[in-house]
Design an enzyme around this catalytic site. Structure first.
Site, PDB file in Angstrom:
ATOM      1  N   ASP A 153       0.846  -1.192   0.000  1.00 33.97           N
ATOM      2  CA  ASP A 153       0.000   0.000   0.000  1.00 33.97           C
ATOM      3  C   ASP A 153       0.882   1.241   0.000  1.00 33.97           C
ATOM      4  O   ASP A 153       2.011   1.199  -0.499  1.00 33.97           O
ATOM      5  CB  ASP A 153      -0.944  -0.040   1.208  1.00 33.97           C
ATOM      6  CG  ASP A 153      -2.321   0.525   0.897  1.00 33.97           C
ATOM      7  OD1 ASP A 153      -2.383   1.704   0.521  1.00 33.97           O
ATOM      8  OD2 ASP A 153      -3.318  -0.207   1.015  1.00 33.97           O
ATOM      9  N   HIS A 227      -3.825   6.283   2.769  1.00 34.52           N
ATOM     10  CA  HIS A 227      -4.515   5.060   2.344  1.00 34.52           C
ATOM     11  C   HIS A 227      -3.955   3.819   3.041  1.00 34.52           C
ATOM     12  O   HIS A 227      -4.704   2.967   3.534  1.00 34.52           O
ATOM     13  CB  HIS A 227      -4.381   4.932   0.826  1.00 34.52           C
ATOM     14  CG  HIS A 227      -5.236   3.891   0.193  1.00 34.52           C
ATOM     15  ND1 HIS A 227      -4.819   2.574   0.039  1.00 34.52           N
ATOM     16  CD2 HIS A 227      -6.467   3.943  -0.363  1.00 34.52           C
ATOM     17  CE1 HIS A 227      -5.766   1.888  -0.580  1.00 34.52           C
ATOM     18  NE2 HIS A 227      -6.777   2.690  -0.831  1.00 34.52           N
ATOM     19  N   SER A 590     -11.147  -0.877  -1.416  1.00 33.99           N
ATOM     20  CA  SER A 590      -9.908  -0.786  -0.637  1.00 33.99           C
ATOM     21  C   SER A 590     -10.185  -0.902   0.848  1.00 33.99           C
ATOM     22  O   SER A 590      -9.360  -1.419   1.610  1.00 33.99           O
ATOM     23  CB  SER A 590      -9.207   0.552  -0.896  1.00 33.99           C
ATOM     24  OG  SER A 590      -8.538   0.570  -2.117  1.00 33.99           O
TER      25      SER A 590
END
Length: 813
Positions: A153, A227, A590
């Site tokens: 990620d 994220h 996600s």
């Protein structure tokens, strides 16, 4: 060679037989065997001399190979892949170099590098984990202990309380994990601890393409986007971390497996990433000894080539599975379009996203008694007082060169007239500038504070028809509401204009329109959940970029993905509206993916010897197909109505796979469907358009000489047939993972146009034993469309195993 048949849905992408001339980075796979093929112990220490020597030999061999073929100035080797695949990523400066590599002896195949995209805390309670799972594993803090989840990620924010050093009992060791902690900008040696057990970053392809900016993106595992921190905390964040945003406590956050360890492999950035970097990250994660890989990333489109299952990343993930690592990947955010799935292969667990039973609504009440609903997690205006309304354009300086859109978007505090805005609710307008981030709601909120206004309303512009729904999860620190309905926006403006007196010159002089904003930070709970989110990518799965459908069920399973609270990085460059926040409320597949990674860690803790396929099977066969009210799960779909954003329709396996995750049942599934590496190779051998030589070149393994059968023969906990002509026999093997004997009765809900027979219909299976089921699907009516059913195995020990069936009937005999 037999084929798994397909339906041609539509075609608009050309498959080239040669590589694009303007490509700069390629992934080259070589004939030499990788480290995992060494005839050593099944599990070896990364520091073992044989493994290190062999790894250096492979890497050195790549260097010598390139030096013997290419001029030094014409290329840069970015990575040597040595653990799961033998190959390298290369930045090539000339067309001649590409041609030379294509024809070189020892090269199996060349893949062009492609762009990758980034595709959560009430959800533990929504999934029943605190009552149904954590107590059985020793409590929340120890649930997932002994399991390491690797996150490919954007990195991690090591200063966040979700990742603070954790007290572990130590009775479930992670000694097999050999990862390291790479230090760098904002990531000191103390960043790793008993929670974050490893952290590295991969950016060579991004640098080669010129996308990486070390000031913005950080040459370290630090999360400059947010994220990666969000996904890591969703799966394995510490238990009961207060979620405080703008001084308001929204509750407490917990990962699905608070006792699991986190290993960070940063290969994504604010701009996305590249496959070459992601493959290098996966290779390192498996070499380090992670148990699960969470991939909230996928390609921007279906890869070119004879099969989507055969690109470099899919092959890397196949060999990760072979090494015993479960790979969980986001299905994509391109729904509700058919075949929008961006996670393709049967060895990958692909995750759909649902909305949960929690939502946030905001309301503005007008002085005439009318009210409008909107979005935005914002505090209320003070007291029960109604405040004057003022359109931004009516309280700004007019003798400036700034256009009307700039005035109405409330982006420039210096344009406001202080005496006219103080204490009023300012009506701002949502324009195209918000769509491309030239304007932000965070700036609107900051400006409202600066000009001492009472709050703001952001309305839609009927002349532009842009919807501000992407800001539905926006937390604000000033009173505000975002009207995401065109009719409400028009009605508000009509009310304002009818209660505002203007001079002959058109200047507003008296503001009689009044309103107040209610508290939008209080969650509302409802029973109709889960529901498949509109953005969640849909099946059917595809074989290739021509979108020819495959005998593979995708997505595999669904988890919460909408309005998920989780950790964030305050210095985020990824979303200007979230700058300075320690938590963020986000939506997407996600966000669904780490829920499944965390649940998988709980299963892995209970059953440490289970294969990746066994863990996926346990989650799929125990999944729910009804919502919390007992009704069939619904899915958000396109709406033709100008008023409704979407409509609700009955969900199918192409929306949610086997169904919605049930962690308590997945821990004790009764039966599992297992599959191993050689069976995946046999699956590839049956893919249409793929010959034996291509399979050997890509995987290093040839196809068996006997009849290949069909792709639908793969022993998955689902049955998908993309082109049923007449009839087809499908064999499934089940294994009793309980030590107790159990008798199962089989019932079938037949898909429309298909007769399904199962043998045996009743069977007894001994503890830890296996049993074969023969399923025959016979076409009775040519539907020329997919229809859906299920095979249900009901055990006398209360185990229920549900296998979804999806069939396209082309011809009935």
């Amino acid at each position: 060679m037999a084929f798994c048949t397909f339906i041609l849905l539509f075609s608009f992408i050309t498959i080239w037989d040669f590589l694009p001339l303007n490509a700069k980075v390629f992934i080259v796979l070589m004939d030499e065997e990788p480290v995992t093929s060494l005839k050593l112990e099944r599990s070896y220490d990364r520091n073992e001399t044989d493994a290190i020597v062999y790894k250096e030999r492979i890497s050195g061999g790549h260097d010598r190979f390139l030096e013997s073929l290419l001029h030094g100035h014409s290329y840069t080797k970015l990575y040597s892949y040595t653990h799961l695949l033998s190959g390298f990523a290369i930045h090539i400066e000339s067309e001649e170099a590409v041609s030379t590599l294509q024809n070189a002896k020892g090269v199996r195949i060349i893949h062009e590098d492609i762009k990758m995209e980034k595709l959560t805390m009430h959800t533990p309670e929504f999934l029943g984990i605190p009552v149904g799972v954590w107590p059985t594993l020793g409590g929340a803090e120890f649930s997932g202990e002994g399991v390491v989840i690797g996150f490919i990620d954007t990195g991690i924010n090591p200063e966040h309380p979700s990742f603070a050093s954790h007290s572990f009992r130590g009775n479930q060791s992670i000694s097999k994990f050999k990862g390291k902690c790479t230090t760098g900008n904002r990531f000191p040696s103390t960043a790793c601890n008993s929670k974050i057990v490893g952290a590295q970053y991969f950016a060579r392809a991004a640098i080669a393409y010129g996308d990486f900016n070390s000031t913005r993106d950080y040459a370290s595992p630090f999360d400059a986007d947010g994220h990666g921190s969000h996904t890591a905390s969703t799966a394995a964040g510490n238990h009961r971390v207060p979620v405080i945003v703008s001084g308001f406590n929204y509750g407490y956050a917990s990962g699905m497996a608070p006792g699991a360890r986190i290993a960070v492999y940063k290969a994504l950035y604010t701009f996305g990433g590249y496959m070459a970097d992601v493959v290098a990250a996966v290779d390192q994660a498996v070499e380090d000894g992670v148990d699960i890989i969470s991939l909230s990333v996928g390609p921007s489109a279906v890869p070119s080539g004879p099969a989507a299952f055969l690109n470099a990343l899919e092959m890397e993930l196949l060999f990760a599975t072979k090494a015993g690592v479960l790979v969980v990947q986001a299905a994509g955010n391109s729904g509700p379009s058919s075949s929008s799935i961006l996670s393709f292969s049967p060895w990958i667990t692909s995750i759909a996203a649902s909305i949960t039973d929690r939502k946030y609504n905001n309301t503005i009440k007008l002085a005439n008694g009318h009210s409008f609903s909107g979005i935005g997690l914002a505090p209320p205006t003070l007291g029960r007082v109604y405040y004057p309304l003022a359109a931004a354009a009516d309280v700004c300086h007019r003798n400036v060169s700034t256009g009307i859109f700039s005035l109405e978007s409330c982006q420039y505090p210096e344009l406001f007239i202080p005496a006219l805005v103080r204490g009023k609710l300012i009506i701002c307008t949502y324009s195209f500038d918000f769509e491309n981030d030239d304007a932000t709601i965070a700036t609107v909120a900051d400006n409202i504070k600066k000009i001492e206004a009472a709050g703001f309303i952001l309305r839609m512009d009927p002349d532009q028809d842009f919807s501000p729904n992407k800001f539905k999860d926006m937390a604000l620190d000033v009173p505000g509401i975002i009207l995401n309905n065109m009719q409400s926006s028009m009605d508000l403006l009509e009310y304002y204009n009818s209660h505002t007196i203007k001079s002959r010159a058109g200047q507003a002089v008296v503001f009689h329109a009044r309103a107040r904003i209610l508290d939008g930070r209080r969650a509302i709970y409802h029973g109709q959940a889960p529901v498949v989110a509109s953005y969640s990518s849909r099946g059917p799965d595809v074989n290739n970029a021509l979108l020819q459908t495959a005998d593979v069920l995708k997505p595999n399973i669904m988890a919460p993905g909408s309005s998920i609270w989780a950790a964030w990085s305050p210095s985020s460059e990824g979303d200007p509206n979230l700058k300075g926040r320690n938590f963020a409320l986000l939506s997407g597949t996600s966000m669904a993916t780490p829920h499944i990674a965390g649940v998988a860690a709980l299963i892995k803790q209970r059953h440490p010897k289970w294969s990746p396929a066994a863990i996926t099977s346990a989650m799929m066969t125990s999944a729910e197909v009804t919502d919390h009210s007992g009704s069939p799960i619904l899915a958000q779909d396109y709406s033709d109505s100008p008023i409704l954003e979407h409509v609700l329709v009955h969900a199918t396996p192409f929306d949610f796979g086997a169904g919605f995750i049930n962690p308590a049942r997945a821990i004790d599934p009764g039966l599992i469907f297992n599959a191993h590496f050689q069976e995946y190779v046999q699956f590839l051998c049956a893919v249409p358009g793929v010959d034996d030589d291509y399979v050997r070149r890509v995987t290093g393994y040839g196809c068996p000489t006997e009849n290949q059968g069909w792709c639908s023969d793969l022993n998955t906990p689902s049955i998908t047939i993309s082109n049923l002509v007449g009839s087809r026999k499908v064999i499934r093997r089940v294994r009793n993972v309980s030590s107790a004997n159990e008798t199962y009765t089989v019932t079938v809900k037949e898909p429309s146009g298909v007769k399904v027979s199962v043998s045996p219909q009743v069977f007894k299976i001994r503890g830890l034993a296996s049993r074969e089921l023969k399923i025959v699907l016979k076409a009775t009516n040519s539907t020329r469309a997919y229809s859906f059913g299920a095979m249900v195995l009901q055990g006398n020990n209360n185990h229920i195993i549900r296998i979804p069936i999806a069939v396209y009937v082309s011809t009935s005999l």
